[in-house]
Scaffold this active site. Structure first.
Site, short mmCIF file in Angstrom:
data_model
loop_
_atom_site.label_atom_id
_atom_site.label_comp_id
_atom_site.label_asym_id
_atom_site.label_seq_id
_atom_site.Cartn_x
_atom_site.Cartn_y
_atom_site.Cartn_z
N HIS A 94 6.09 -3.75 38.21
CA HIS A 94 5.80 -3.65 36.77
C HIS A 94 6.00 -2.21 36.31
O HIS A 94 6.20 -1.33 37.13
CB HIS A 94 4.36 -4.09 36.49
CG HIS A 94 4.10 -5.50 36.93
ND1 HIS A 94 3.54 -5.80 38.16
CD2 HIS A 94 4.35 -6.67 36.33
CE1 HIS A 94 3.46 -7.11 38.29
NE2 HIS A 94 3.94 -7.67 37.20
N HIS A 116 10.83 -10.73 37.32
CA HIS A 116 10.13 -11.91 36.84
C HIS A 116 11.09 -13.06 36.55
O HIS A 116 10.73 -14.22 36.71
CB HIS A 116 9.29 -11.58 35.61
CG HIS A 116 8.06 -10.78 35.96
ND1 HIS A 116 8.09 -9.41 36.10
CD2 HIS A 116 6.79 -11.16 36.24
CE1 HIS A 116 6.88 -8.99 36.43
NE2 HIS A 116 6.07 -10.02 36.53
N HIS A 151 3.36 -8.93 26.05
CA HIS A 151 3.20 -9.47 27.41
C HIS A 151 1.81 -9.17 27.97
O HIS A 151 1.13 -10.06 28.47
CB HIS A 151 4.29 -8.90 28.33
CG HIS A 151 3.91 -8.90 29.77
ND1 HIS A 151 3.47 -7.77 30.43
CD2 HIS A 151 3.85 -9.92 30.68
CE1 HIS A 151 3.18 -8.09 31.69
NE2 HIS A 151 3.41 -9.38 31.87
N HIS A 177 -1.78 -11.63 28.78
CA HIS A 177 -2.53 -11.61 30.05
C HIS A 177 -4.02 -11.40 29.79
O HIS A 177 -4.88 -12.10 30.31
CB HIS A 177 -2.01 -10.49 30.96
CG HIS A 177 -0.84 -10.87 31.80
ND1 HIS A 177 -0.96 -11.61 32.96
CD2 HIS A 177 0.48 -10.61 31.67
CE1 HIS A 177 0.24 -11.78 33.50
NE2 HIS A 177 1.13 -11.18 32.74
N PHE A 226 -3.25 -8.52 37.86
CA PHE A 226 -1.96 -8.83 38.48
C PHE A 226 -2.08 -9.52 39.84
O PHE A 226 -1.23 -10.29 40.22
CB PHE A 226 -1.11 -7.57 38.62
CG PHE A 226 -0.36 -7.22 37.37
CD1 PHE A 226 -0.03 -8.18 36.42
CD2 PHE A 226 0.03 -5.91 37.12
CE1 PHE A 226 0.67 -7.85 35.27
CE2 PHE A 226 0.74 -5.57 35.97
CZ PHE A 226 1.05 -6.54 35.04
N HIS A 235 5.33 -16.34 30.99
CA HIS A 235 6.48 -15.53 31.38
C HIS A 235 7.81 -16.16 31.02
O HIS A 235 8.82 -15.46 30.89
CB HIS A 235 6.40 -15.14 32.85
CG HIS A 235 5.80 -13.78 33.02
ND1 HIS A 235 6.57 -12.63 32.98
CD2 HIS A 235 4.52 -13.38 33.13
CE1 HIS A 235 5.77 -11.57 33.09
NE2 HIS A 235 4.53 -12.00 33.18
#
Ligand code: C2O
Length: 571
Positions: free
Chosen positions: A182, A191, A316, A320, A337, A350
């Site tokens: 990331h 991803h 994004h 989360h 994560f 995603h």
């Protein structure tokens, strides 16, 4: 019946390239009960590390294996002894799961099957019952696979965990150098591959090569609520570890907040406007240059977290944090994560992040759509495919979704024409401000435990006529240091003098934000972000001013954020 084709070439023995004579061992149990710290060295773990370093060996394993593709700076072999089980930083304890995938010695170079029939990923809120039934069946079968099968649902979840929790020494002088997929230009390609194989495993399990993952259309008001197929309690798509206040069970259902922060969420009556402004900023206004959209370069010897792109650190991350359960210790599952892959909703989220990549490329017209840097194109990863075969893939094969055999159901893109309006259109706002100059040595570094305002000079430009149009003016926020174990968010405003700029929900003064999903990293990582100024200054009518007033506004975890400096550059 149709089964998915697998075309592969060139078997390579990864282990033997790392170690002269690795002991051959049977697969380990999928979940180790022993701890896996660097200080404890068990033969089986050493062997497992070989695999892990293959998994993580973007620069190590892959480039050693393919001498024709030597990178600009050839990597030394990684330090195997540094590979450990991930740590739950919030609890300061080893993770409750060993992310290491099952052992396998041979990786094949993956070759994309020729894409004849293009699979169409549906928007989740438009998916019909037949589709949902198929998706549920496939997920159920995936969960029912033997626990040590790499295609098993938990094993798939572990892959994400492994790629962002591996303690992996890249061989650089600084031993705190760790692998992290990331916060850099690896974000979109990694991803995409991850979802690609997850999707193919599901398709194979129901023997339906047309199956494609649904995407959560959170950039469109019609899809902004959590997709309802994920919240039926007896469904394999259900997960109890989510923020219960955000489930779509009331009417009208709550909409996701793409500028989410725990302390100051956008009110629901303003969230659509705020989200569309955010998307416009991430996809258009602040994403003019490749690096700004993709994230910063990350290659051998680089520290992790060089800087995330606009979408990664914006919408994004917001999703989360908005989905994760605030009552679990570290925001599990979606809000951290290491655990995020355990929520089937992750893959739907995603799929839309992936779609943003395709949409952005389509918007580029004749401008470059991706890097030509071989350090990016030749970066490789390892995954298990639908036949449980370990395969090595490259970034270069993932830049076009059509070549990978899938596309997205077409829907409206309502943020495209949402160029924001200014609250104040007034030149020389900055010249009356008493804020200190960004260059004053007493200003930075500064902790964001309060709003910080600085005056930033726009460097004088000497240029010939016509040159200006090609240039992009960027506000750079650099030396960003955060506690990586916490969710943090701050926002940046230009020429907004209010004490509380939070009323700037859909206005031109909003330059962008920075959010971060908690993860494992060395603590001393410094990151930077770049925010597009060209359109913004036009919108505020201050293109001729020689300085601007920049406000850095903490939203969450400000005590854990330090900023090293602010400046303007032209690219
Ligand atoms: Cu790898 Cu959205 O996370």
């Amino acid at each position: 019946m149709a089964s998915l084709p697998l075309s592969t070439v060139a078997i390579t023995n990864i282990s033997s390239l790392h170690r002269p004579h690795p002991p051959r061992l049977p697969p380990p149990p999928h979940r180790l009960t022993i701890s896996c710290n660097a200080s404890e060295s068990h033969p089986s773990q050493v062997d497992r590390r070989n695999l892990l370093l293959g998994m993580g060996g973007l620069y190590g394993a892959s480039n050693l294996i393919l001498p024709g593709d030597a990178p600009a700076s050839p990597p030394p072999p990684p330090d195997l002894a540094k590979c450990t089980r991930g740590t739950n930083l919030n609890l300061r304890q080893p993770l409750d799961v060993d992310c290491c995938p099952p052992f396998s010695e041979n990786a094949l170079d993956y070759k994309l099957p020729s894409a004849t029939d293009i699979r169409v990923r549906p928007a989740a809120h438009l998916a019909d019952n037949d589709f949902i039934a198929k998706y549920e069946k496939a997920t159920e079968l995936m969960k029912a696979l033997p626990a040590d099968d790499p295609r098993n649902f938990m094993q798939q979840a572990n892959v994400h965990c492994a790629y962002c929790n591996l303690t992996y020494d890249q061989g650089a002088a600084d031993p705190s150098n760790k692998l992290q997929i990331h916060f850099s230009w690896l974000f979109f390609p990694w991803h995409r591959w991850y979802l690609y194989f997850y999707e193919r495993i599901l398709a194979k399990l129901i023997d339906d090569p047309t199956f494609a993952l649904p995407y959560w259309n959170w950039d469109n008001p019609k899809g902004m609520a959590m997709p309802s197929m994920f919240v039926k309690e007896n469904s394999p798509l259900f997960n109890p570890r989510r923020n219960q206040a955000h489930l779509p069970l009331i009417d009208p259902p709550p909409y996701a907040d793409l500028r989410y922060s725990k302390k100051s969420s956008t009110p629901q009556d303003k969230v659509v406007q705020s989200n569309l402004t955010e998307m416009y900023s991430e996809m258009v206004r602040s994403a003019v240059n490749l690096e700004d959209f993709y994230g910063a370069k990350y290659n051998l010897g680089a520290k992790p977290d060089p800087g995330a792109g606009t979408v990664e650190r914006g919408s994004h991350t917001a999703i989360h944090a908005w989905v994760g359960d605030p009552n679990s210790p570290a925001g599990e599952d979606m809000g951290n994560f290491y655990s995020t892959g355990r929520d089937p909703l992750f893959f739907c989220h995603h799929a839309n992040v992936d779609r943003m990549w395709s949409v952005w490329r389509d918007l580029r017209g004749s401008k470059p759509k991706e890097f030509s840097d071989p350090d990016w194109l030749d970066t490789s990863f390892l995954f298990y495919d639908e036949n449980a075969q370990l395969v090595r893939v490259k970034v270069r094969d993932t830049v076009e979704n059509l070549k990978m055999g899938y596309t997205f159901q077409k829907v409206e893109i309502p943020w495209l024409n949402k160029r924001p309006k200014a609250k104040v259109r007034k030149a020389k706002v900055a010249s009356t401000s008493s804020a200190p100059k960004a260059t004053d040595t007493s200003v930075f570094p500064v902790k964001l435990d309060k709003v910080v305002r600085v005056l930033v000079d726009r460097p004088k430009r000497k240029r010939s006529k016509g040159e200006k149009e090609k240039e992009e003016e960027l506000l750079v926020i650099e030396g960003i240091e955060v506690d990586t174990s916490e969710f943090v968010r701050f926002e940046v405003f230009v020429n907004d003098e209010d004490d509380d700029p939070s009323d700037v929900i859909d206005l031109a003064e909003y330059a962008g934000g920075y959010s971060q999903v908690p993860h494992k990293n060395a603590a001393n990582v410094k990151s930077k972000i770049r925010l597009g100024l060209t359109e913004l200054l036009e919108d505020l009518d201050v293109e001729d001013d020689d300085k601007i007033l920049v406000s850095l506004v903490p939203r969450d975890g400000g005590e854990d954020i330090t900023i090293g400096g602010v400046k303007i550059i032209y690219v």
